[in-house]
Design an enzyme around this catalytic site. Structure first.
Site, short mmCIF file in Angstrom:
data_model
loop_
_atom_site.label_atom_id
_atom_site.label_comp_id
_atom_site.label_asym_id
_atom_site.label_seq_id
_atom_site.Cartn_x
_atom_site.Cartn_y
_atom_site.Cartn_z
N TYR A 145 0.83 -1.20 0.00
CA TYR A 145 0.00 0.00 0.00
C TYR A 145 0.87 1.25 0.00
O TYR A 145 0.66 2.18 -0.81
CB TYR A 145 -0.91 -0.02 1.22
CG TYR A 145 -1.88 1.14 1.30
CD1 TYR A 145 -2.99 1.20 0.46
CD2 TYR A 145 -1.68 2.18 2.21
CE1 TYR A 145 -3.89 2.27 0.53
CE2 TYR A 145 -2.56 3.24 2.28
CZ TYR A 145 -3.66 3.28 1.44
OH TYR A 145 -4.55 4.34 1.51
N LYS A 149 1.02 3.84 -3.13
CA LYS A 149 0.46 5.17 -2.92
C LYS A 149 1.52 6.25 -3.16
O LYS A 149 1.19 7.35 -3.64
CB LYS A 149 -0.16 5.29 -1.54
CG LYS A 149 -1.48 4.54 -1.41
CD LYS A 149 -2.55 5.08 -2.37
CE LYS A 149 -3.90 4.46 -2.15
NZ LYS A 149 -4.95 5.04 -3.03
#
Length: 254
Positions: A145, A149
């Site tokens: 993640y 991101k």
């Protein structure tokens, strides 16, 4: 009313709930014509029916053409909001890394590739990227993640610096915890880092619209993230030491 979006054709991906649904509701309330996208067709239809929008379910990477047709030939605003909260370390399965990269980064790239020729031809368009404070900072316990991101934020920056003089507006939304199903999926790491200051999805939509009015690229629904980002840039070693202390606290909590 925000004049920039009145009557605009807007697409919001991942809009069957959470931040996406809040964005769709706000755009509709501001007088926009909204396409609601979600992998879950029933959830997309529910939100679309609620706001008087158009449901276009399916993979966010593949719906630009259908959404454009649904809006009568023009997408004015595209909200690349769909995302996956992939936890794990460097040892996470290849499939987990691949899914995070595909949804959190490449879906944005594919959408921009489909949208930009028309936007550049007419000299205007607006790309809204739902990133995360993890894209500016990081998140313990969630390597796929955090890394993807960061990639989403970097792509939004690149779009802005490359095309702003040609009429393309770009906004990167970077909240910390938001009270959604995704927050619940972050487990004990989310409980420690995100839940204490979590906000409502509506607060994220409000922050975006304030940013649109002020013509700002970086949207921080949690204003304190600005200070963290500055501290990270000013003294990376100190910032990493502080984050490592948080990692140790999480590990000690089991």
């Amino acid at each position: 009313m925000v004049e920039a979006v009145q009557g605009a054709g807007v697409v919001v991906t991942g809009a069957g709930g959470g931040i996406g649904a809040a964005l769709a509701r706000r755009f509709a309330a501001e007088g926009a014509r909204v396409v609601v996208n979600d992998l879950d067709a029933d959830r997309a239809k529910t939100v679309a029916d609620e706001i008087g929008g158009i449901a276009v379910p399916g993979d966010a990477s593949e719906i630009v053409a259908e959404a454009r047709d649904a809006l009568g030939g023009t997408v004015d605003v595209y909200c690349a909001n769909a995302g996956v909260a992939s936890g794990g370390s460097e040892a996470a399965a290849e499939a987990v890394w691949a899914l995070a990269w595909d949804v959190n980064v490449m879906a944005h790239v594919r959408a921009a590739h489909a949208l930009l020729p028309h936007w550049l031809e007419r000299g205007r368009g607006r790309f809204v990227s739902t990133v995360s404070a993890a894209g500016l900072l990081t998140m313990i316990g969630a390597a796929p993640y955090s890394v993807t991101k960061h990639g989403a934020y970097a792509f939004a920056e690149w779009l802005s610096l490359t095309y702003r003089h040609r009429g393309v507006k770009v906004h990167a939304i970077c909240p910390q915890g938001v009270r959604t199903d995704m927050l619940e999926s972050t487990g004990t790491a989310g409980d420690l880092v995100l839940k204490p200051t979590a906000i409502e999805p509506k607060d994220v939509a409000d922050a975006l619209f304030k940013g649109i009015e002020e013509d700002r690229f970086l949207i921080l629904p949690h204003p304190e993230v600005s200070g963290y980002y500055e501290a990270r840039a000013a003294d990376p070693d100190r910032w990493l030491a502080n984050m490592n202390h948080l990692q140790q606290k999480w590990e000690a909590a089991g």
